[in-house]
Design a protein around this motif. Sequence first.
Motif, short mmCIF file in Angstrom:
data_model
loop_
_atom_site.label_atom_id
_atom_site.label_comp_id
_atom_site.label_asym_id
_atom_site.label_seq_id
_atom_site.Cartn_x
_atom_site.Cartn_y
_atom_site.Cartn_z
N LEU A 75 0.82 -1.20 0.00
CA LEU A 75 0.00 0.00 0.00
C LEU A 75 0.86 1.26 0.00
CD1 LEU A 75 -2.62 -1.11 2.67
CD2 LEU A 75 -2.92 -1.06 0.19
N PRO A 76 0.44 2.27 -0.73
CA PRO A 76 1.19 3.53 -0.73
C PRO A 76 0.92 4.32 0.54
CG PRO A 76 -0.80 3.78 -2.01
CD PRO A 76 -0.75 2.33 -1.58
N ALA A 77 1.75 5.31 0.80
CA ALA A 77 1.53 6.17 1.96
C ALA A 77 0.38 7.14 1.70
CB ALA A 77 2.79 6.95 2.29
N LYS A 78 0.16 7.47 0.41
CA LYS A 78 -0.85 8.50 0.09
C LYS A 78 -1.36 8.30 -1.32
CE LYS A 78 -1.33 13.56 0.18
NZ LYS A 78 -0.61 14.85 0.45
N VAL A 79 -2.63 8.63 -1.55
CA VAL A 79 -3.19 8.64 -2.90
C VAL A 79 -3.96 9.94 -3.11
CG1 VAL A 79 -3.45 6.12 -2.92
CG2 VAL A 79 -5.39 7.56 -2.30
N ARG A 80 -4.25 10.21 -4.37
CA ARG A 80 -5.02 11.40 -4.73
C ARG A 80 -6.45 10.98 -5.09
NH1 ARG A 80 -2.34 14.79 -9.13
NH2 ARG A 80 -2.59 12.87 -10.35
N ILE A 81 -7.41 11.71 -4.54
CA ILE A 81 -8.80 11.52 -4.90
C ILE A 81 -9.23 12.70 -5.77
CG2 ILE A 81 -11.17 11.23 -4.07
CD1 ILE A 81 -9.36 8.95 -3.25
N VAL A 82 -9.72 12.41 -6.96
CA VAL A 82 -10.28 13.44 -7.83
C VAL A 82 -11.80 13.36 -7.70
CG1 VAL A 82 -10.45 14.36 -10.17
CG2 VAL A 82 -8.33 13.22 -9.42
N GLU A 83 -12.40 14.39 -7.18
CA GLU A 83 -13.84 14.41 -6.94
C GLU A 83 -14.58 14.74 -8.24
OE1 GLU A 83 -17.44 14.11 -5.81
OE2 GLU A 83 -15.92 13.74 -4.26
N VAL A 84 -15.47 13.83 -8.66
CA VAL A 84 -16.21 14.04 -9.90
C VAL A 84 -17.71 14.18 -9.67
CG1 VAL A 84 -14.45 12.86 -11.28
CG2 VAL A 84 -16.40 11.55 -10.39
N GLY A 85 -18.12 14.28 -8.40
CA GLY A 85 -19.54 14.35 -8.09
C GLY A 85 -20.30 15.50 -8.74
N PRO A 86 -19.77 16.73 -8.71
CA PRO A 86 -20.52 17.84 -9.31
C PRO A 86 -20.71 17.69 -10.82
CG PRO A 86 -18.90 18.66 -7.76
CD PRO A 86 -18.61 17.19 -7.94
N ARG A 87 -19.91 16.83 -11.47
CA ARG A 87 -20.07 16.59 -12.89
C ARG A 87 -20.72 15.23 -13.14
NH1 ARG A 87 -18.77 12.77 -16.67
NH2 ARG A 87 -16.75 12.49 -15.63
N ASP A 88 -19.95 14.16 -12.95
CA ASP A 88 -20.47 12.83 -13.25
C ASP A 88 -21.59 12.43 -12.30
OD1 ASP A 88 -20.73 10.38 -14.42
OD2 ASP A 88 -18.83 9.56 -13.73
N GLY A 89 -21.52 12.90 -11.07
CA GLY A 89 -22.56 12.55 -10.11
C GLY A 89 -23.90 13.15 -10.44
N LEU A 90 -23.90 14.34 -11.03
CA LEU A 90 -25.16 15.05 -11.27
C LEU A 90 -25.69 14.88 -12.69
CD1 LEU A 90 -24.45 18.47 -9.47
CD2 LEU A 90 -25.73 16.50 -8.59
N GLN A 91 -24.85 14.47 -13.64
CA GLN A 91 -25.26 14.53 -15.04
C GLN A 91 -26.44 13.63 -15.39
OE1 GLN A 91 -21.89 13.39 -17.43
NE2 GLN A 91 -22.16 11.20 -17.06
N ASN A 92 -26.63 12.56 -14.62
CA ASN A 92 -27.70 11.62 -14.95
C ASN A 92 -28.85 11.65 -13.95
OD1 ASN A 92 -28.53 9.69 -16.88
ND2 ASN A 92 -28.05 8.02 -15.47
N GLU A 93 -28.81 12.62 -13.01
CA GLU A 93 -29.87 12.71 -12.02
C GLU A 93 -31.17 13.23 -12.65
OE1 GLU A 93 -30.07 12.16 -8.45
OE2 GLU A 93 -28.43 10.84 -9.05
N PRO A 94 -32.30 12.65 -12.30
CA PRO A 94 -33.57 13.10 -12.90
C PRO A 94 -34.02 14.47 -12.37
CG PRO A 94 -33.96 11.40 -11.24
CD PRO A 94 -32.47 11.47 -11.44
N LYS A 95 -33.48 14.85 -11.22
CA LYS A 95 -33.86 16.12 -10.60
C LYS A 95 -32.72 17.12 -10.77
CE LYS A 95 -35.52 17.85 -6.11
NZ LYS A 95 -35.81 17.44 -4.70
#
Length: 322
Positions: free
Chosen positions: A14-34
């Motif tokens: 396991l590495p000491a650290k990883v990077r998280i790229v947050e995609v919720g405001p784009r990929d998370g919302l693009q298919n929401e019905p609301k």
Amino acid sequence: MMDLEERITMTLSLPAKVRIVEVGPRDGLQNEPKYLPTDQKIELVRRLAAAGLTEIEVTSFTHPKWIPNLADAEEVTRAVADLPITPFALIPNRRGLDRAMAAGAKGVTLVVSVTDAHNTANLNRTTEASVTELLELEAEARQAGLKTRVSLSVVFGCPFDGAVAPEHVAQIASRFVEAGAPRIGLCDTIGVANPAQVHALSTLMLTRFPNTEFELHLHDTRGQALANTLAGLQAGIRSFDAAVGGLGGCPYAPGATGNSATEDVVAMLHAMDVATDVDPATLLDAAALLADWRDTPLDSAAWRIARSGGAACGTPAVRATA
């Protein structure tokens, strides 16, 4: 003689650290019905930044006719320019790049599917046509000082063509590598990958292109996103896309469901002493905004635990209002 825990620790690299790229405001919302109102999108990005996420896909510069939930791309991009983050925008073509640059985006994610069937459904053109254009746009964006990521969609399986040969993925990736693209995402667009498959393709890419940073974009359609994350870690991947609340899905990928939930990925990594620079409690505050707005529950185990009053991996319980 080593005990079981010691043997497991030696097996896992396991590495000491990883990077998280947050995609919720784009990929998370693009298919929401609301539709999430613009001011709440902006507040969501602000909460995610407060949680320590420094690379956030804030929107997509696609035609509003195709992705109506992200029709406010310019407004959102301009409104978050003051945050200490790199706001990425997904772009599929020349028009998208022009709009993103005019709005002040600091990073762009250029997307192409590795199968003609999905690329035609998603972008109305062949894979070759997209690759040819994106090679030019990626170089232009870097020259203009933007951070760039190239996302290769459906690399683990296509909803129309089925299985995808790893060598085919490598051939397309090689064209971007040779052109100098620094970051390439391997995307399980419809969530069909298994850990062995993720490990094998990740290992192939990292071995063949050792000077390129490869990232994983995973969906949890079959409940294997966290297992696939661990498989990627073991192969040497150090950057992962994830979406707060586990939201997501592609309108042009039948069967695709939510992304890896950011709070679940962070909880797993922190439990294994892998640093992310993300604060779990503040991240749940961002999830709370979505939970208050959404008509259905969030697809996140960490959120469900928090909502029930429990605490996960040392994170204090939070009061969920949804």
